[in-house]
Design an enzyme around this catalytic site. Sequence first.
Site, PDB file in Angstrom:
ATOM      1  N   ASP A 250      12.037   2.136 -43.382  1.00 25.91           N
ATOM      2  CA  ASP A 250      12.834   3.359 -43.415  1.00 25.91           C
ATOM      3  C   ASP A 250      12.329   4.406 -42.446  1.00 25.91           C
ATOM      4  O   ASP A 250      11.205   4.882 -42.553  1.00 25.91           O
ATOM      5  CB  ASP A 250      12.791   3.920 -44.840  1.00 25.91           C
ATOM      6  CG  ASP A 250      13.770   5.056 -45.004  1.00 25.91           C
ATOM      7  OD1 ASP A 250      14.862   4.989 -44.419  1.00 25.91           O
ATOM      8  OD2 ASP A 250      13.439   6.028 -45.698  1.00 25.91           O
ATOM      9  N   GLY A 300      23.282   6.524 -43.290  1.00 26.56           N
ATOM     10  CA  GLY A 300      23.246   7.951 -43.588  1.00 26.56           C
ATOM     11  C   GLY A 300      22.337   8.697 -42.639  1.00 26.56           C
ATOM     12  O   GLY A 300      21.126   8.509 -42.660  1.00 26.56           O
ATOM     13  N   GLY A 304      22.083  14.014 -46.764  1.00 27.44           N
ATOM     14  CA  GLY A 304      21.277  14.249 -47.970  1.00 27.44           C
ATOM     15  C   GLY A 304      21.192  15.714 -48.366  1.00 27.44           C
ATOM     16  O   GLY A 304      21.264  16.615 -47.526  1.00 27.44           O
ATOM     17  N   CYS A 307      18.379  17.497 -46.672  1.00 25.45           N
ATOM     18  CA  CYS A 307      18.259  17.214 -45.225  1.00 25.45           C
ATOM     19  C   CYS A 307      18.751  18.385 -44.395  1.00 25.45           C
ATOM     20  O   CYS A 307      19.794  18.958 -44.698  1.00 25.45           O
ATOM     21  CB  CYS A 307      19.141  16.038 -44.823  1.00 25.45           C
ATOM     22  SG  CYS A 307      18.896  14.592 -45.789  1.00 25.45           S
ATOM     23  N   GLY A 341      22.555   8.854 -49.563  1.00 26.89           N
ATOM     24  CA  GLY A 341      22.546  10.317 -49.533  1.00 26.89           C
ATOM     25  C   GLY A 341      23.925  10.941 -49.493  1.00 26.89           C
ATOM     26  O   GLY A 341      24.915  10.308 -49.115  1.00 26.89           O
ATOM     27  N   GLY A 389      12.901  17.123 -49.103  1.00 28.43           N
ATOM     28  CA  GLY A 389      13.178  16.147 -48.059  1.00 28.43           C
ATOM     29  C   GLY A 389      11.861  15.597 -47.529  1.00 28.43           C
ATOM     30  O   GLY A 389      10.849  16.309 -47.517  1.00 28.43           O
ATOM     31  N   MET A 390      11.881  14.334 -47.108  1.00 25.44           N
ATOM     32  CA  MET A 390      10.636  13.720 -46.630  1.00 25.44           C
ATOM     33  C   MET A 390      10.271  14.189 -45.225  1.00 25.44           C
ATOM     34  O   MET A 390       9.210  13.859 -44.718  1.00 25.44           O
ATOM     35  CB  MET A 390      10.715  12.195 -46.716  1.00 25.44           C
ATOM     36  CG  MET A 390      10.757  11.664 -48.149  1.00 25.44           C
ATOM     37  SD  MET A 390       9.624  12.457 -49.313  1.00 25.44           S
ATOM     38  CE  MET A 390       8.048  12.229 -48.521  1.00 25.44           C
ATOM     39  N   GLU A 418      12.762  18.743 -40.749  1.00 24.38           N
ATOM     40  CA  GLU A 418      14.190  18.402 -40.785  1.00 24.38           C
ATOM     41  C   GLU A 418      14.634  18.206 -42.233  1.00 24.38           C
ATOM     42  O   GLU A 418      15.476  17.357 -42.545  1.00 24.38           O
ATOM     43  CB  GLU A 418      14.462  17.147 -39.949  1.00 24.38           C
ATOM     44  CG  GLU A 418      14.337  17.391 -38.465  1.00 24.38           C
ATOM     45  CD  GLU A 418      14.729  16.189 -37.612  1.00 24.38           C
ATOM     46  OE1 GLU A 418      15.536  15.358 -38.064  1.00 24.38           O
ATOM     47  OE2 GLU A 418      14.198  16.089 -36.489  1.00 24.38           O
TER      48      GLU A 418
HETATM   49  P1  XMP Z   1      20.513  12.846 -51.524  1.00 22.21           P
HETATM   50  O1  XMP Z   1      21.720  13.569 -51.081  1.00 22.21           O
HETATM   51  O2  XMP Z   1      20.832  11.734 -52.479  1.00 22.21           O
HETATM   52  O3  XMP Z   1      19.901  12.166 -50.218  1.00 22.21           O
HETATM   53  O4  XMP Z   1      19.485  13.766 -52.076  1.00 22.21           O
HETATM   54  C1  XMP Z   1      18.777  11.323 -50.255  1.00 22.21           C
HETATM   55  C2  XMP Z   1      18.499  10.785 -48.873  1.00 22.21           C
HETATM   56  O5  XMP Z   1      18.208  11.830 -47.947  1.00 22.21           O
HETATM   57  C3  XMP Z   1      17.455  11.290 -46.850  1.00 22.21           C
HETATM   58  N1  XMP Z   1      16.328  12.190 -46.606  1.00 22.21           N
HETATM   59  C4  XMP Z   1      16.232  13.059 -45.582  1.00 22.21           C
HETATM   60  N2  XMP Z   1      17.052  13.296 -44.532  1.00 22.21           N
HETATM   61  N3  XMP Z   1      15.608  14.996 -43.787  1.00 22.21           N
HETATM   62  C5  XMP Z   1      16.738  14.274 -43.634  1.00 22.21           C
HETATM   63  O6  XMP Z   1      17.490  14.495 -42.676  1.00 22.21           O
HETATM   64  C6  XMP Z   1      14.717  14.826 -44.802  1.00 22.21           C
HETATM   65  O7  XMP Z   1      13.719  15.530 -44.915  1.00 22.21           O
HETATM   66  C7  XMP Z   1      15.058  13.791 -45.739  1.00 22.21           C
HETATM   67  N4  XMP Z   1      14.431  13.328 -46.851  1.00 22.21           N
HETATM   68  C8  XMP Z   1      15.234  12.341 -47.347  1.00 22.21           C
HETATM   69  C9  XMP Z   1      17.022   9.900 -47.254  1.00 22.21           C
HETATM   70  O8  XMP Z   1      17.826   8.981 -46.569  1.00 22.21           O
HETATM   71  C10 XMP Z   1      17.284   9.891 -48.759  1.00 22.21           C
HETATM   72  O9  XMP Z   1      17.471   8.613 -49.298  1.00 22.21           O
END
Ligand code: XMP
Length: 480
Positions: A250, A300, A304, A307, A341, A389-390, A418
Amino acid sequence: MKIDDIKVGLSYNDVLLVPRRSGVESRKAVDTSTSVTKGIRLKVPLMSANMDTVTESAMAIAIAREGGIGIIHRFMTIESQVAEVERVKRSEAYVIEDPYRITKNVTIGDARNLMSHSSVSGLLVVDDSNRLLGILSDRDIRFYKDDKDPVSKAMTPRSKLIVGKPGISMEDAIEIVDRHKLEKLPLVGKDNVVRGLITSKDLYRRMMSEKSAQDRKGRLLVGAAIGTKGDFIQRAQLLSQAGADIIVLDIAHGHADSVISAIKQVKKELPDTPLMAGNVATAKGVEDLASTGADSIKIGIGPGAACTTRRVTGAGMPQLTAVMECSEAAKRSGVSIIADGGMKESGDITKALAAGAAAIMSGSLFAGTDESPGFFVRRNGAKYKAYRGMSSFGANISRKMIDNVVIDPQEAFDIVPEGVESSVPYKGSMKEIVYQLMGGVRSGMSYCGASTLAELRKNARFIRLTHNATIESYDKLPEK
Ligand code: XMP
């Protein structure tokens, strides 16, 4: 590019599923089972995201019990991630093949620590050749005063134990456990060597949980995430050895040369372990990852809840369009896709599945539950849990701290996040959340005249909403 070449991209809120004649008699008659990849079949098409505020072992166990699968995040040492996978695989097997064991001279204090650390209620006591000498259960030591005593003083000795033969059937095990009212049934060969352990709790759970996601040995399914840098191959190998059923490679921008090269390497080392890769948002992205060897692809870029990629970078793809475009490419390439997401309610999940996703992945829908990692905080009388967010600032810092404890202030200043660090209201248990989400999905499938996901994909017709139709659909009275 010319202005006329710009296409329109749609999000979940831009469409509705058109209702049609339905032969589905009740929501219960709807079958939501799906194949994520070869060998990974789920009764419920839900995956919990590999994020540090969403999926560690407690979440993975909870979602697998409800029929989905959790992906353990990778923002920890390899040892910790392996231990998380092992915790899931040990949590609910019909036979525990490698039960926790101690020797008879271990102190009661150390045994107590091991039990609480590994969340087990009993330990097998063995000699140096792994022959069974007794069982030490938490009841044996609950009121035991001297923690320095050896476990041999408190254990139930072998002469008083009922044991089973290795290879015993589930029916026979239930019969013995029930007849003797046992908590634990050690499995030993003629030589008295320990070959496994059956617990009455696991037997009961197995009997009651028809829908849980299990491997061939009755253990819960679990996935684990890896990256593309450093020791990622060693991480993948150790996770696979620990029993991870799927490896998820990922990266924020998965349509990248580094990902393609990493997929090749992982597939070479672990040809039999299902590999999911991502994230991408275009047909070309799916084709490139699929032709390199990915078995399933995560879709995606920027939808998210936590995100900010689209705002920070200007790049992204509206999620419904991304899923539909990628689904066509996936069909041609013979792989499955996961919509990752951007889903805020159950209706969005139905739309993602109708658009061609084999399953959905979410972070925000599952954050804030009893089983998501982290602490609850109380704010204005209400309970909240962190969700971030990661690629957020905090997550970047935590990642750096895995390797080096001291962070250079300049290094921290250089981070361009991000994602955001937020919190979500407490939502209760995963059992209740999954029940509500899947109730909505089943009802949505029935509106589409679909009793299976394959029928949903075939029957579904979307209609685009105007501004007023959007207001009509989403502007409702507030809940009071
Ligand atoms: P949801 O909407 O379910 O989305 O909370 C989860 C997904 O978001 C992605 N993700 C990120 N995308 N910056 C991003 O642009 C981030 O910091 C980040 N953290 C997670 C990831 O695909 C997750 O499964």
